[in-house]
Design a protein around this motif. Structure first.
Motif, mmCIF file in Angstrom:
data_model
loop_
_atom_site.group_PDB
_atom_site.id
_atom_site.type_symbol
_atom_site.label_atom_id
_atom_site.label_comp_id
_atom_site.label_asym_id
_atom_site.label_seq_id
_atom_site.Cartn_x
_atom_site.Cartn_y
_atom_site.Cartn_z
ATOM 1 N N PHE A 1 0.881 -1.307 0.330
ATOM 2 C CA PHE A 1 -0.373 0.276 -0.013
ATOM 3 C C PHE A 1 0.655 1.254 0.343
ATOM 4 O O PHE A 1 1.895 1.429 1.015
ATOM 5 C CB PHE A 1 -0.870 -0.345 1.543
ATOM 6 C CG PHE A 1 -1.498 1.233 1.550
ATOM 7 C CD1 PHE A 1 -2.402 1.514 0.536
ATOM 8 C CD2 PHE A 1 -1.558 1.987 2.411
ATOM 9 C CE1 PHE A 1 -3.696 2.938 0.335
ATOM 10 C CE2 PHE A 1 -2.556 2.389 2.616
ATOM 11 C CZ PHE A 1 -3.432 3.679 1.445
ATOM 12 N N TYR B 1 3.797 -0.573 -5.799
ATOM 13 C CA TYR B 1 2.158 0.031 -5.297
ATOM 14 C C TYR B 1 1.070 -0.744 -5.438
ATOM 15 O O TYR B 1 1.045 -0.846 -7.192
ATOM 16 C CB TYR B 1 2.264 1.195 -5.330
ATOM 17 C CG TYR B 1 3.888 1.830 -5.540
ATOM 18 C CD1 TYR B 1 4.684 1.463 -3.918
ATOM 19 C CD2 TYR B 1 4.959 2.917 -5.387
ATOM 20 C CE1 TYR B 1 5.669 2.256 -3.007
ATOM 21 C CE2 TYR B 1 6.056 4.323 -4.768
ATOM 22 C CZ TYR B 1 5.814 3.367 -4.008
ATOM 23 O OH TYR B 1 7.328 3.794 -3.446
ATOM 24 N N THR B 2 0.434 -0.567 -4.385
ATOM 25 C CA THR B 2 -1.301 -0.467 -4.804
ATOM 26 C C THR B 2 -1.754 0.332 -3.964
ATOM 27 O O THR B 2 -1.181 1.224 -2.638
ATOM 28 C CB THR B 2 -1.603 -2.085 -4.405
ATOM 29 O OG1 THR B 2 -3.011 -2.378 -4.895
ATOM 30 C CG2 THR B 2 -1.242 -2.270 -3.059
ATOM 31 N N ASN C 1 -4.560 0.125 -2.717
ATOM 32 C CA ASN C 1 -5.508 -1.067 -2.026
ATOM 33 C C ASN C 1 -5.095 -1.094 0.428
ATOM 34 O O ASN C 1 -3.619 -1.842 -0.434
ATOM 35 C CB ASN C 1 -5.330 -2.349 -2.412
ATOM 36 C CG ASN C 1 -6.782 -3.224 -1.605
ATOM 37 O OD1 ASN C 1 -6.885 -2.994 -0.360
ATOM 38 N ND2 ASN C 1 -6.460 -4.516 -1.402
ATOM 39 N N PRO C 2 -5.606 -0.478 1.007
ATOM 40 C CA PRO C 2 -4.658 -0.060 1.762
ATOM 41 C C PRO C 2 -4.845 -1.725 3.207
ATOM 42 O O PRO C 2 -3.835 -1.390 3.890
ATOM 43 C CB PRO C 2 -5.493 0.833 2.871
ATOM 44 C CG PRO C 2 -6.640 0.607 2.045
ATOM 45 C CD PRO C 2 -6.516 0.440 0.769
#
Length: 88
Positions: free
Chosen positions: A5, A80-81, A83-84
Motif C-alpha cells: 500500500f 505499489y497499490t 488497496n490499504p
C-alpha cells in the motif's frame, strides 16, 4: 512479489506528499495575484519566518523529494497499490 500500500511507504510520505504540496503551492501562486502560495503562507505563520524564505525552501524541497522517490524506486522495488489491505 506482492504489492505494498503506497500510504505505508517512505517514498510516499517523504517524496510524493512534499512534491504535491510544493506543486499545489506553485499552481496557486501562478494563477492568482498572490506572490506566495497558501502552503508557504501557513508554514511562514506557524514558524514565524519570512514568507519569501519559506517559498525558497519549498522549491528546494521539491528536488529533494524527487530524489527520495527515485532512490526508493531503484532496483527491484515492490509494486505499489491503492488497496490499504495489501500485505506489508
Amino acid at each position: 512479489m506482492t504489492p505494498i500500500f503506497i500510504g505505508w511507504t517512505r517514498s510516499f510520505w517523504l517524496g510524493i506528499v512534499p512534491a504535491l504540496m510544493v506543486l499545489a503551492d506553485l499552481i496557486v501562486a501562478l494563477f492568482t495575484d498572490a506572490t506566495i502560495g497558501p502552503i508557504a503562507g501557513v508554514i511562514s505563520v506557524m514558524l514565524g519566518l519570512p514568507p519569501e524564505k519559506v517559498e525558497q525552501v519549498l522549491r528546494g524541497v521539491a528536488g529533494v523529494a524527487a530524489l527520495i522517490v527515485a532512490h526508493q524506486r531503484r532496483g527491484a522495488a515492490r509494486p505499489y497499490t491503492a488497496n490499504p489491505k495489501a500485505i506489508k
